[in-house]
Scaffold this active site. Structure first.
Site, PDB file in Angstrom:
ATOM      1  N   GLU A 269       0.789  -1.228   0.000  1.00  0.00           N
ATOM      2  CA  GLU A 269       0.000   0.000   0.000  1.00  0.00           C
ATOM      3  C   GLU A 269       0.823   1.280   0.000  1.00  0.00           C
ATOM      4  O   GLU A 269       0.334   2.340   0.413  1.00  0.00           O
ATOM      5  CB  GLU A 269      -0.906   0.016   1.234  1.00  0.00           C
ATOM      6  CG  GLU A 269      -0.196   0.205   2.578  1.00  0.00           C
ATOM      7  CD  GLU A 269       0.169  -1.080   3.287  1.00  0.00           C
ATOM      8  OE1 GLU A 269       0.386  -1.066   4.512  1.00  0.00           O
ATOM      9  OE2 GLU A 269       0.228  -2.124   2.607  1.00  0.00           O
ATOM     10  N   HIS A 302      -8.433  -3.225  -0.726  1.00  0.00           N
ATOM     11  CA  HIS A 302      -7.659  -3.313   0.524  1.00  0.00           C
ATOM     12  C   HIS A 302      -6.492  -2.332   0.509  1.00  0.00           C
ATOM     13  O   HIS A 302      -6.306  -1.551   1.455  1.00  0.00           O
ATOM     14  CB  HIS A 302      -7.152  -4.740   0.704  1.00  0.00           C
ATOM     15  CG  HIS A 302      -6.337  -4.943   1.939  1.00  0.00           C
ATOM     16  ND1 HIS A 302      -6.878  -5.406   3.123  1.00  0.00           N
ATOM     17  CD2 HIS A 302      -5.013  -4.751   2.187  1.00  0.00           C
ATOM     18  CE1 HIS A 302      -5.929  -5.485   4.032  1.00  0.00           C
ATOM     19  NE2 HIS A 302      -4.792  -5.098   3.490  1.00  0.00           N
ATOM     20  N   GLU A 303      -5.703  -2.351  -0.563  1.00  0.00           N
ATOM     21  CA  GLU A 303      -4.526  -1.481  -0.598  1.00  0.00           C
ATOM     22  C   GLU A 303      -4.929  -0.018  -0.689  1.00  0.00           C
ATOM     23  O   GLU A 303      -4.282   0.849  -0.088  1.00  0.00           O
ATOM     24  CB  GLU A 303      -3.616  -1.869  -1.765  1.00  0.00           C
ATOM     25  CG  GLU A 303      -3.192  -3.332  -1.784  1.00  0.00           C
ATOM     26  CD  GLU A 303      -2.577  -3.820  -0.489  1.00  0.00           C
ATOM     27  OE1 GLU A 303      -1.980  -3.016   0.256  1.00  0.00           O
ATOM     28  OE2 GLU A 303      -2.693  -5.033  -0.205  1.00  0.00           O
TER      29      GLU A 303
END
Length: 877
Positions: A269, A302-303
Site C-alpha cells: 500500500e 484493501h490497498e
C-alpha cells in the site's frame, strides 16, 4: 541472508527512538549491479530524550560509500553492513547527515529493498526493507516527509515513479533523464516506494467528493494494458465507497498502481504508489477465473483503503500490525459484501478463517492478534493478524452498533491523523464515543486461541433455558486464559419458520439479538416463549469461536431449510455434512462399511434446486467440507487417507442420489450469454461447476467434463473441467488431452500456467510427489518466482492432503530439502511455505514421526535464515 538465531523483540521493551527524521531527500541513480543512493537526512533529537545518545541507524547488507555530517566529510563513525553508529554528534537539536550507499538490484533475489526483475526496478520495504536501501531509523514510528529524485538511462527506464506527486522531470544528457517526486504527508520508511522501467499504462481519473481531480494510472507490461481494466474499475468503485461509507477522501493529485511478476506479497500500500503482484491486477475471462476477479476487486480495495488505515494513521511498532491490517481487511470485506452478495461473502470469509486461522490458533504457531514477542516480524503477517484481526473489528461493530461504530471511526481519523498509534489508541476512541468500558473486549487482541462455547438448551412451560460455558484452550505461549467478551448473535425459530419472541430474559445482557457472553458460565432464561424453539446461534458468525451445542439432527435439517440468516442456514447443513464425514472416517479407520443418512443427499438435492436461493449460495452449501476442514474437526490421530476415502464416499453417495436432478440443473445453468464477472454470472458458473464435480463421479463423467473443457469460453469453466478430469479421471485419455491442450494454449501466460501447476499438484494420491518433481523441470516453472513456487510447492503442501502426507514421509523429506534450497534466495518465501507443517502434531504417530524428522533436518542445518529457523523451531517447540 541473515542466518543468526535472531534477537527476540518484546512489546514491553518498546521505547521511542532518541532521534527523529522529519525530512528525507533521496537521490537514486539506477544501474543494474551498482545503483547508488544518496540520502540527505534531517535529524532531530527527540524532545525530552537523553542529552547526547549515539545515533544508531539500521542497515541490512549495505555498502557505505560516503558519509558527511553537517558538511564534515568522513566524521567518526562505526559502519557495518547491518548498522551505522555515530557518537560525536553536533550539539544542536537539528542537523543534517548525508549518506551514500551502493546496491546490486540484480543480485537481490530476496525481493526486499530495491531489486530488479524482468528489467523493472521495484521496491518492497515493509516491514524492514528500507534498511537494505540506506541506513535509517527503519521503524514505523519515525515519520518523514520524502523528496525523491530518480536518475536512469531513458532507454532502459523511461518510467520513473515514487510516492506522492510529481514535481519535476527532464533530461540529463548522455541518454539519462530524471524525475522528482514529493510526498507532503509524513510516512514511515516501510511505505517508501520506487519503480523504474519500461511499462505500459492504463489511465483514468477520479473526481473526489470535494471536487478535486485525481489522475489514476495502472502500469503493466506492454500489451497487457487491457487486462488492467477490471482493476481500474475496482479502484474507482473503492474510492467512491470509502467516501460514502467512511467519509475518507483521497489526498494526493495522482494515484498509481504498478503490477510486477516477481513479488513476495499480494500487494503493498505504499503512499500513492501501490505495488501489486500482477496476479491481482491482470484479468479477462480467458485468463482469469471468477475467484481471480473477486480477489482483484478485494485486494485493489484493501490497498487503497490503507491510505487512511495504515498510511495516514500508521502503527507505532510492529506489534500493532493488526491495527492497520485487521482493520483494513474488515473494510475490504465490507466493500466486497456491498459490491456482491453479503450473505455469500460472509460464508466465504468464514471458510477462509477456519481453513487458515483456526489451525494456526490450534497449533505451535499460535499467537495473539497483537503478538507480544517476535524473532522475525516477516513471520507475523499471518491469518491471525489479518483475518482474526478483521473479526475483532467486526465484533466491535456488533457490540456498539453501526452508528456508534461510525462515530468511533470518525473520531479515530480526526484524533490520530498523521500519527503512529497503538491498539489502545484505537479502542479508546470507541470508549469515548460510547461511554463503554472495552477493557475485557481488548482481550481479543492479547489472548491467543479460539474460544469455545458449550451450550445446553432446555425448554419447559414457556421458558427457554440456556446454560453457556466459555473456555479458551491453552496454547504453547499462554496456559491461563481469562474469560472473553463474546457477542453471540442468535434467533429463536418456531415450527412455522418464523422468529419467536420472549417477554423477558435474565442471566446475561441481551441486546438487539445478541447475547453478551462475558463470564465463564451463564444461565439464561427466556420467559414467555410460546413453543420449544429451534436455536439459531452465532448468526452471521458474530464471533470467531467454536460451538458445542446439544442439537438434534432434525433441528439442523430444519435450520438448513428455514433459517432467515444465510450464514446460520449454511452452517446447519455444513454441520450435518461434517458429522456424516467424521462418522464415515471412523468407519474407514475401523474397516467397516460406509453408511450415510439418506436425508443428507435429499437435502443437498433440495438446496441445489431451490431457485429462491442465490446460485452462489447453493454452490457453497452443497460443497463438501474440505479434507483439511475435516481434519481440523477430528483434531488428533489423523489419517489423511481415511479422510479422503470418507469424503469421496459421501460425494459419490450424493451424486448417485441426485443424478437426474443434478444433470437437469447442469443443463439449465448453461451460460450462453456474454461473460460478466459480476456476482450473478459468477454464482451461476459456481453452481454449475460444483454440480459438474458431482456428475463427474458417475459413469460418463469424464466425457461430460471433457465436453465442458472443449466448449469453455472462459477460464472459470475451463479450469473447473480440467480439475475434474485431472483429479477424478487421472490418466484417462480425456485428462491427458486436456492437460496438453491447456499448456499449448496458455504456455506463454505465466498466471494461467500457475493454474495448470496447481491442478496437477493437488491431484490426490502418492503419485503426486513424482508429478511435482517432474513439473519442477517444466520450462514454465521458475524457482526464483514466488508465484510459480507457491502454485506448485505451496499448493502441493497445503492443498494435497494424501500426496503431501504420504505415510512413508517421502514428501516431507522432499519438501524440507526444497525449503532449504529456496531459503538461500528468498527467506520470506521459504518461511511462509514452512507453515504447511503447522498441524503435524495432529497426525497419527507414524506421520508425526516423519514430519518431525523433516523439521529437524531443517533445524539442524547451519545456513538457514532467521526467517525459516523461527518457523521451524516454533513448530518443534
Amino acid at each position: 541472508m541473515r542466518t543468526d538465531t535472531g534477537q527476540v523483540f518484546r512489546l514491553e521493551d518498546y521505547r521511542p527512538s532518541d532521534y527523529l527524521i522529519p525530512q528525507t531527500r533521496l537521490t537514486v541513480r539506477l544501474a543494474p549491479d551498482a545503483t547508488t543512493v544518496v540520502a540527505e537526512l534531517t535529524i532531530e533529537r527527540r524532545p525530552g530524550g537523553d542529552a547526547a545518545p549515539p545515533l544508531v541507524l539500521d542497515g541490512d547488507g549495505l555498502k557505505l560509500k560516503r558519509i558527511e555530517l553537517e558538511s564534515v566529510a568522513q566524521p567518526a563513525h562505526e559502519a557495518t553492513p547491518e548498522r551505522l553508529v555515530l557518537n560525536d554528534l553536533p550539539a544542536t537539536d537539528r542537523f543534517t547527515l548525508i549518506l551514500e550507499t551502493e546496491l546490486d538490484p540484480d543480485d537481490n533475489k530476496a525481493l526486499m529493498g530495491l531489486y530488479r526483475s524482468n528489467g523493472v526496478y521495484c521496491t518492497q520495504c515493509e516491514p524492514e526493507g528500507f534498511r537494505r536501501i540506506t541506513y535509517f531509523l527503519d521503524r514505523p514510528d519515525v515519520l518523514s516527509v520524502y523528496h525523491v529524485r530518480i536518475e536512469a538511462p531513458h532507454a532502459a527506464a523511461p518510467l520513473l515513479l515514487s510516492n506522492g506527486n510529481p514535481v519535476a522531470s527532464g533530461e540529463l544528457g548522455n541518454g539519462w533523464h530524471f524525475a522528482e517526486w514529493h510526498d507532503p504527508h509524513p510516512k514511515p520508511s516501510y511505505l517508501f516506494a520506487l519503480v523504474a522501467g519500461d511499462l505500459g499504462r492504463l489511465g483514468d481519473s477520479f473526481t473526489t467528493m470535494s471536487g478535486r481531480e485525481v489522475e489514476l494510472g495502472i502500469y503493466v507490461e506492454h500489451g497487457k494494458e487491457k487486462l488492467a481494466a477490471y482493476a481500474m474499475d475496482a479502484l474507482k468503485r473503492s474510492m467512491t465507497w470509502d467516501e460514502e461509507v467512511f467519509g475518507r477522501e483521497y489526498d494526493l493529485d495522482v494515484f498509481n498502481i504498478v503490477a510486477v511478476s516477481d513479488f513476495n506479497m499480494g500487494a503493498m500500500e505504499n503512499k500513492g504508489l501501490n505495488i501489486f503482484n500482477d496476479k491481482y491486477v491482470l484479468a479477462d475471462e480467458t485468463t482469469a477465473t471468477d475467484t481471480d476477479f473477486a480477489n482483484i476487486e478485494a485486494i485493489i480495495a484493501h490497498e487503497y483503503f490503507h491510505n487512511w488505515t495504515g498510511n495516514r494513521i500508521t502503527c507505532r511498532d510492529w506489534f500493532q500490525l493488526c491495527l492497520k491490517e485487521g482493520l483494513t481487511v474488515y473494510r475490504d470485506h465490507e466493500f466486497s459484501a456491498d459490491q456482491r452478495s453479503r450473505g455469500v461473502k460472509r460464508i466465504a470469509e468464514v471458510r477462509t478463517l477456519r481453513a487458515l486461522q483456526f489451525p494456526e490458533d490450534q497449533g505451535p504457531l499460535a499467537h495473539p492478534v497483537r503478538p507480544r514477542r517476535y524473532r522475525e516480524i516477516n513471520n507475523f503477517y499471518t491469518a491471525t493478524v489479518y483475518e482474526k484481526g478483521s473479526e475483532v473489528v467486526r465484533m466491535l461493530r456488533t457490540i456498539l452498533g453501526a452508528a456508534m461504530f461510525r462515530a468511533g471511526m470518525d473520531l479515530y481519523f480526526e484524533r490520530h491523523d498523521g500519527q503512529a498509534c497503538t491498539i489502545e489508541d484505537f479502542l479508546k476512541v470507541f470508549e469515548d464515543v460510547s461511554g463503554r468500558d472495552l477493557s475485557q473486549f481488548g482481550l481479543w487482541y492479547n489472548q491467543s486461541g479460539t474460544p469455545n462455547l458449550t451450550i445446553k438448551p432446555s425448554y419447559e412451560a414457556g421458558t427457554l433455558t440456556l446454560e453457556i460455558e466459555q473456555s479458551v484452550p491453552p496454547t504453547p505461549s499462554e496456559s491461563r486464559k481469562r474469560a472473553m467478551h463474546i457477542p453471540l448473535a442468535f434467533g429463536l425459530i418456531g415450527s412455522d419458520g418464523k422468529e419467536l419472541e420472549w417477554t423477558e430474559v435474565e442471566g446475561a445482557s441481551v441486546e438487539d439479538g445478541v447475547i453478551h457472553v462475558r463470564k465463564r458460565s451463564h444461565k439464561l432464561r427466556f420467559h414467555g416463549v410460546a413453543e420449544r424453539p429451534i436455536l439459531s446461534l452465532n448468526r452471521g458468525f458474530s464471533a470467531p469461536i467454536t460451538l458445542a451445542v446439544e442439537q438434534k439432527p432434525e433441528d439442523l435439517i430444519f435450520l438448513a431449510g428455514h433459517d432467515s440468516d444465510p450464514f446460520a442456514r449454511w452452517q446447519a447443513f455444513n454441520t450435518l455434512l461434517t458429522d456424516s464425514l467424521i462418522s464415515a472416517y471412523r468407519c474407514v479407520r475401523g474397516d467397516t462399511r460406509l453408511r450415510f443418512p439418506s436425508q443428507i443427499a435429499q437435502l443437498a438435492g433440495r438446496i441445489a434446486a431451490d431457485a429462491s436461493l442465490e446460485p452462489a449460495y447453493r454452490a457453497l452449501a452443497i460443497t463438501l467440507p474440505s479434507e483439511t476442514d475435516i481434519a481440523r474437526d477430528i483434531g488428533k490421530d489423523i489419517d489423511p487417507d481415511a479422510i479422503f476415502v470418507a469424503r469421496r464416499g459421501l460425494s459419490d453417495f450424493i451424486a448417485r442420489s441426485n443424478h437426474e436432478p443434478f444433470a437437469e440443473l447442469y443443463r439449465e445453468l448453461r451460460d450462453d450469454g456474454p461473460f460478466s464477472p459480476d456476482a450473478a454470472g459468477a454464482g451461476r458458473r459456481a453452481l454449475r461447476n460444483v454440480v459438474l464435480g458431482y456428475l463427474a463421479r458417475i459413469e460418463g463423467g469424464a466425457d461430460l467434463a471433457g465436453t465442458q473443457f472443449s466448449a469453455a469460453t472462459n477460464m472459470t469453466d475451463l479450469v473447473a473441467a480440467l480439475g475434474t478430469l485431472a483429479h477424478d479421471h487421472a490418466g484417462s485419455p480425456q485428462a491427458e488431452a486436456a492437460l496438453a491442450d491447456f499448456a499449448a494454449r496458455h504456455g506463454a501466460m505465466p498466471l494461467a500456467m500457475d493454474k495448470w501447476f496447481q491442478i496437477q499438484a493437488t491431484a490426490p494420491g502418492e503419485q503426486a510427489l513424482d508429478t511435482v518433481r517432474a513439473l519442477m523441470r517444466h520450462p514454465a516453472f521458475s524457482a526464483d518466482n514466488p508465484n510459480r513456487v507457491r502454485a506448485l510447492l505451496g499448493t502441493f503442501s497445503g492443498g494435497n492432503q494424501t500426496g503431501f502426507h504420504r505415510a512413508d514421509g517421502a514428501a516431507y523429506a522432499f519438501f524440507a530439502e526444497m525449503l532449504k534450497d529456496i531459503d538461500q534466495r528468498n527467506p520470506q518465501l521459504s518461511a511462509r511455505l514452512a507453515t504447511a507443517f503447522r498441524s503435524w502434531r495432529s497426525l497419527e504417530p507414524v506421520r508425526q514421526q516423519k514430519a518431525r524428522q523433516a523439521l529437524a533436518s531443517i533445524a539442524g542445518a547451519s545456513d538457514v535464515s532467521v526467517d525459516l529457523r523461527d518457523i521451524v523451531e516454533r513448530s518443534l517447540a
